[in-house]
Each structure stands twice: as C-alpha cells, then as structure tokens.
Scaffold this motif. Sequence first.
Motif, PDB file in Angstrom:
ATOM      1  N   UNK A  39      31.734   5.369 -56.574  1.00  0.00           N
ATOM      2  CA  UNK A  39      31.207   5.879 -57.844  1.00  0.00           C
ATOM      3  C   UNK A  39      31.552   7.361 -57.991  1.00  0.00           C
ATOM      4  N   UNK A  40      31.349   8.111 -56.930  1.00  0.00           N
ATOM      5  CA  UNK A  40      31.659   9.544 -56.969  1.00  0.00           C
ATOM      6  C   UNK A  40      33.152   9.768 -57.213  1.00  0.00           C
ATOM      7  N   UNK A  41      33.975   8.985 -56.549  1.00  0.00           N
ATOM      8  CA  UNK A  41      35.423   9.086 -56.750  1.00  0.00           C
ATOM      9  C   UNK A  41      35.796   8.766 -58.197  1.00  0.00           C
ATOM     10  N   UNK A  86      36.654   2.204 -62.010  1.00  0.00           N
ATOM     11  CA  UNK A  86      36.277   2.263 -60.593  1.00  0.00           C
ATOM     12  C   UNK A  86      34.793   2.589 -60.457  1.00  0.00           C
ATOM     13  N   UNK A  87      34.315   3.510 -61.279  1.00  0.00           N
ATOM     14  CA  UNK A  87      32.920   3.939 -61.200  1.00  0.00           C
ATOM     15  C   UNK A  87      31.953   2.859 -61.678  1.00  0.00           C
ATOM     16  N   UNK A  88      32.313   2.144 -62.739  1.00  0.00           N
ATOM     17  CA  UNK A  88      31.378   1.188 -63.335  1.00  0.00           C
ATOM     18  C   UNK A  88      31.032   0.041 -62.394  1.00  0.00           C
ATOM     19  N   UNK A  89      32.056  -0.623 -61.855  1.00  0.00           N
ATOM     20  CA  UNK A  89      31.786  -1.797 -61.021  1.00  0.00           C
ATOM     21  C   UNK A  89      31.100  -1.397 -59.724  1.00  0.00           C
ATOM     22  N   UNK A  90      31.451  -0.240 -59.175  1.00  0.00           N
ATOM     23  CA  UNK A  90      30.804   0.189 -57.938  1.00  0.00           C
ATOM     24  C   UNK A  90      29.394   0.729 -58.183  1.00  0.00           C
ATOM     25  N   UNK A  91      29.142   1.207 -59.394  1.00  0.00           N
ATOM     26  CA  UNK A  91      27.771   1.547 -59.760  1.00  0.00           C
ATOM     27  C   UNK A  91      26.905   0.295 -59.795  1.00  0.00           C
ATOM     28  N   UNK A  93      44.466   5.871 -52.588  1.00  0.00           N
ATOM     29  CA  UNK A  93      43.114   5.746 -52.063  1.00  0.00           C
ATOM     30  C   UNK A  93      42.555   4.354 -52.371  1.00  0.00           C
ATOM     31  N   UNK A  94      42.937   3.804 -53.500  1.00  0.00           N
ATOM     32  CA  UNK A  94      42.542   2.447 -53.864  1.00  0.00           C
ATOM     33  C   UNK A  94      43.490   1.430 -53.236  1.00  0.00           C
TER      34      UNK A  94
END
Length: 259
Positions: free
Chosen positions: A73-75, A85-90, A204-205
């Motif tokens: 989320x931070x990334x 990336x942020x939405x699904x990991x949130x 990184x992904x």
Amino acid sequence: MWKVPFADPGLHSFSCIKMLSLVTIFGLLGNITTGLVYLAPVKTFWHIVRCGSTEEFDCLPYVAKLLNGYMWVYYGVVKPNSVLVATVNGFGALLELVYVIIFLIFAPPRIRAITAVLFGALDVVFPIAAVLITQMFCTREMQINIAGFLSLLFSVITYGSPLAIMKTVVTTKSVEYMPFLLSFILFINGLTWTVYAILTRDWFIGIPNGSGFVFGTAQLVLYAMYWKPNQSKTTFDHVVEDGCQSGPLLDKNESRAEA
C-alpha cells in the motif's frame, strides 16, 4: 536529397493509449486474482470461529501477510500511477487485520501473547517507523526504492511458503493437501502481475511475482504428476492458510503439513 524521417504524432499517441489500456487491463486482472488469494483463508477462520479455537494454526503467516500488505500500500501511494497496487493491497491488509484479530480472540493464552507481540512489533511499530523515517529523511525516489525493496522481500518470502507443501506432495505422491484451484489462482496471479511489471518496467513487482509464477507452475506440474481421481473431492475440502496450502485439521497426535 534524403529527407529526415519523423515520427507520426498520431501513431505515437495511439501506441501510448494502447499501452495504458494493457497496463490497466492487467492491473485490474491482478486486483481480482490477488483479491482471491487474500480471501483464501476465509474458510480457515470460519472453522476457527465455529470451533472457538485456533487449534494448531500458526499466527505468523497472517502477521507477515499483513505487514506485506502495508508495504505494498505504501509503495502504491508513493509511486506515481500505482493506484491499482495500493487498492488491492489495502483490501488485503484489511482482511489480514481481521484474520489477526480473530486469531487473537480465539488463541490460547500463550499463543495469544506471542501473536500480540508479533503483531505489535511487525504490524504496528515497524510499518509506522518505516513510513515516518522515509517521509522525514528520504527523497521521493528513495521512498519508492525502500518501499519497493521491502515489498519485494516480504513477497518473495510469502511466495516461497508453498515449498513445504510441495515437498509433502513429492514425499507422499499425493496432492491431497494441495488444492488445485488455489494453485491455479496463484499461477494466474503471478503471471498477471509479471506481465503488468514488464509493461510498466517495475521490477519491484516483477521479481516476486515472477517467482510466484514459477512456484505456481511447479505446483501445477506436481498436480498433473500426482493427481488421482479419488482425490478430486477431498482436495477441495481441505482448509487453506494465508493463500498457501496446508494440511487438513488433524488430531493432535498426527503430523500436520506446514504452509
């Protein structure tokens, strides 16, 4: 006289739009598959709630997965154009937080104390310290690199966790403890995010999901090698831990496959 060739602005714009469309498509597909992976332990925790006990389940996979979700989320927040990336990991971090809370409620006193310490250190102190330090002392580029590296590291560890159950499959020559559906989802999830990483040039992904794709492929190969028709039903009845396969709930005097 030779004329200097020039790029067609219309063609360039079309290529950019096409690339953005592909990135969006694979990002959305990755959101769906990752969401399914995060939802995988629901059956396990429904069992825990019904039984009123965590039995022999280990808290560490869920604590680690929660930390991993925080870092992604931070990334996704600090890196431009990474909202998918942020939405699904949130969403995943919220689910993992629920899992950990359930574990804290139903675990025996000693296990509850261990879980609380791990949760406090890894899921509260560490992420807060990482965010505060990088925000106060690092440039945006450094923030992206640190968040990306931590996310990569924790993801590789998470993707490597099915190695134990793969060893069990080879040893027992049975896929009883390795549900096909989850193996397939992990395979598709790794493939989807690897393609997304190639399109966005985000290693990184790409690195952790590339390893996830390899592990998912290996699981499917093992499934093809050791699957027997009479296992097709029982395999789906086994519980699943942390997006990785684990053995069924066994009696205390029996051994249990670790995720």
